[in-house]
Design an enzyme around this catalytic site. Sequence first.
Site, PDB file in Angstrom:
ATOM      1  N   GLY A 273       0.847  -1.190   0.000  1.00 28.67           N
ATOM      2  CA  GLY A 273       0.000   0.000   0.000  1.00 28.67           C
ATOM      3  C   GLY A 273       0.883   1.241   0.000  1.00 28.67           C
TER       4      GLY A 273
ATOM      5  N   GLY B  73       4.354   0.504   1.844  1.00 28.02           N
ATOM      6  CA  GLY B  73       5.067  -0.529   1.087  1.00 28.02           C
ATOM      7  C   GLY B  73       5.550   0.029  -0.238  1.00 28.02           C
TER       8      GLY B  73
ATOM      9  N   LYS C 132       5.065   6.086  20.116  1.00 23.78           N
ATOM     10  CA  LYS C 132       4.269   6.399  18.923  1.00 23.78           C
ATOM     11  C   LYS C 132       2.825   5.925  19.104  1.00 23.78           C
ATOM     12  CE  LYS C 132       4.305   6.545  13.949  1.00 23.78           C
ATOM     13  NZ  LYS C 132       4.575   5.840  12.698  1.00 23.78           N
TER      14      LYS C 132
ATOM     15  N   SER D 103      -4.520   9.510  10.100  1.00 25.00           N
ATOM     16  CA  SER D 103      -4.763   8.463   9.095  1.00 25.00           C
ATOM     17  C   SER D 103      -6.010   7.639   9.407  1.00 25.00           C
ATOM     18  CB  SER D 103      -3.544   7.548   8.985  1.00 25.00           C
ATOM     19  OG  SER D 103      -3.300   6.959  10.246  1.00 25.00           O
TER      20      SER D 103
HETATM   21  P1  NAD Z   1      -2.403   1.134   3.230  1.00 27.91           P
HETATM   22  O1  NAD Z   1      -3.831   1.148   3.645  1.00 27.91           O
HETATM   23  O2  NAD Z   1      -1.981   2.106   2.195  1.00 27.91           O
HETATM   24  O3  NAD Z   1      -2.033  -0.326   2.691  1.00 27.91           O
HETATM   25  C1  NAD Z   1      -2.226  -1.454   3.489  1.00 27.91           C
HETATM   26  C2  NAD Z   1      -2.881  -2.537   2.626  1.00 27.91           C
HETATM   27  O4  NAD Z   1      -4.205  -2.115   2.250  1.00 27.91           O
HETATM   28  C3  NAD Z   1      -2.133  -2.822   1.336  1.00 27.91           C
HETATM   29  O5  NAD Z   1      -2.188  -4.210   1.101  1.00 27.91           O
HETATM   30  C4  NAD Z   1      -2.933  -2.058   0.303  1.00 27.91           C
HETATM   31  O6  NAD Z   1      -2.833  -2.597  -1.001  1.00 27.91           O
HETATM   32  C5  NAD Z   1      -4.342  -2.204   0.843  1.00 27.91           C
HETATM   33  N1  NAD Z   1      -5.203  -1.123   0.360  1.00 27.91           N
HETATM   34  C6  NAD Z   1      -4.950   0.221   0.436  1.00 27.91           C
HETATM   35  N2  NAD Z   1      -5.967   0.903  -0.134  1.00 27.91           N
HETATM   36  C7  NAD Z   1      -6.858  -0.019  -0.565  1.00 27.91           C
HETATM   37  C8  NAD Z   1      -8.098   0.062  -1.257  1.00 27.91           C
HETATM   38  N3  NAD Z   1      -8.635   1.238  -1.588  1.00 27.91           N
HETATM   39  N4  NAD Z   1      -8.738  -1.094  -1.579  1.00 27.91           N
HETATM   40  C9  NAD Z   1      -8.206  -2.293  -1.247  1.00 27.91           C
HETATM   41  N5  NAD Z   1      -7.024  -2.431  -0.582  1.00 27.91           N
HETATM   42  C10 NAD Z   1      -6.373  -1.318  -0.264  1.00 27.91           C
HETATM   43  O7  NAD Z   1      -1.568   1.219   4.558  1.00 27.91           O
HETATM   44  P2  NAD Z   1      -0.238   2.080   4.864  1.00 27.91           P
HETATM   45  O8  NAD Z   1      -0.614   3.500   5.041  1.00 27.91           O
HETATM   46  O9  NAD Z   1       0.810   1.696   3.891  1.00 27.91           O
HETATM   47  O10 NAD Z   1       0.126   1.524   6.310  1.00 27.91           O
HETATM   48  C11 NAD Z   1       0.802   0.278   6.521  1.00 27.91           C
HETATM   49  C12 NAD Z   1       1.257   0.259   7.971  1.00 27.91           C
HETATM   50  O11 NAD Z   1       2.197   1.320   8.186  1.00 27.91           O
HETATM   51  C13 NAD Z   1       0.131   0.493   8.981  1.00 27.91           C
HETATM   52  O12 NAD Z   1       0.398  -0.216  10.157  1.00 27.91           O
HETATM   53  C14 NAD Z   1       0.225   1.991   9.253  1.00 27.91           C
HETATM   54  O13 NAD Z   1      -0.330   2.357  10.493  1.00 27.91           O
HETATM   55  C15 NAD Z   1       1.733   2.166   9.226  1.00 27.91           C
HETATM   56  N6  NAD Z   1       2.208   3.526   8.934  1.00 27.91           N
HETATM   57  C16 NAD Z   1       1.635   4.262   7.935  1.00 27.91           C
HETATM   58  C17 NAD Z   1       2.143   5.532   7.671  1.00 27.91           C
HETATM   59  C18 NAD Z   1       1.599   6.364   6.532  1.00 27.91           C
HETATM   60  O14 NAD Z   1       1.982   7.547   6.426  1.00 27.91           O
HETATM   61  N7  NAD Z   1       0.771   5.838   5.637  1.00 27.91           N
HETATM   62  C19 NAD Z   1       3.208   6.042   8.438  1.00 27.91           C
HETATM   63  C20 NAD Z   1       3.780   5.243   9.428  1.00 27.91           C
HETATM   64  C21 NAD Z   1       3.267   3.973   9.668  1.00 27.91           C
END
Ligand code: NAD
Length: 313
Positions: free
Chosen positions: A9, A12, A188, A261
């Site tokens: 996501g 990643g 955090k 978020s």
């Molecule tokens: P994300 O929601 O972007 O992605 C996580 C999963 O959800 C992935 O497999 C992605 O493909 C899926 N996903 C995302 N949008 C989707 C949709 N519309 N439909 C179907 N699937 C979907 O999550 P993230 O923001 O990458 O966060 C991952 C981890 O990192 C979490 O634990 C989060 O708390 C942490 N984190 C996030 C951030 C940030 O800025 N985003 C910062 C620090 C830590």
Amino acid sequence: MKIIIAGAGAMGSRFGLMLHQAHNDVILIDGWQDHLDHINRDGLIADFNGQEIVAKIPAYHQDHANEIDFDADLIIVFTKAMQLDHMMASIQNMIGDQTKILCLLNGLGHEDTLEKYVSKDHILLGNTMWTAGLTGPGKAKLFGDGYLELQSLSTTGKAAADKVIDVLNGAKLNAKYSEHILSSIYRKACVNGTMNGLCTILDSNMADLGATAPIDDIVNSIVNEFAAVAKHEGVELDLDQVLAQIKSCYDRETIGLHYPSMYQDLITNQRLTEIDYINGAIARKGQKYGVATPYCSFLTQLIHCKEELLGAK
Ligand code: NAD
């Protein structure tokens, strides 16, 4: 280094892109088919600090992870907390004797999930201040700087962790070793455990929430519950430092006008939240250690009500 990003996501995509740009052999594994199709067709497209970057990184569905022939040195898990167990089950057969698993998810207790699949000597537990967003399938918005800390869960794992840190730093991810990763993770979690749930339930940005009369009492009560549970896990939280960090979120000149978020996930996009791994984890651990956690329990229940009311998935 041969690296799998398991959960591609927003975060990643950031890590995958930066490690790919630094000439590592990177593949992405995810469960969102539309996202994977876009990446495999057009590349991962990122607005990277205002510059468009297209990265051709192979992307696979986690349901077919068994069929991928890739001898990974490092797997970085970056699912949402509630997706971690399923992802680990999907990629279990890709974990070799030497493979390290780096977990940088927000929230508490992920080591318990990871240890269902691998022993401690595979696990690097971490915490990151990088941020990222997705603007659609296959499209990431990556702004600003960040850093990360990590620690090996085994006492003999520091040398292998240092190699991973070198690779991360080769990709400008600003990684360093921590001897006290649980303290950073708890600190955090306190910020997330106050700002995320409260702004989501109260439909507020952080600055407006911070200007309300009862907020100090509520925040103190929540943080005291985190601190009491943390103590049972050998972590002494510096309450003044934690409260100062939370108050810095109210600053309108920096991040105060921002909606956390969890708000974006639940209110804007009707997606399930990570509440069970933040306040919910404190409630569960509190029960285990005999610590009362009424604020965390109530906030967890309220968020679950909101998830149901909005039909979150
Ligand atoms: P994300 O929601 O972007 O992605 C996580 C999963 O959800 C992935 O497999 C992605 O493909 C899926 N996903 C995302 N949008 C989707 C949709 N519309 N439909 C179907 N699937 C979907 O999550 P993230 O923001 O990458 O966060 C991952 C981890 O990192 C979490 O634990 C989060 O708390 C942490 N984190 C996030 C951030 C940030 O800025 N985003 C910062 C620090 C830590």
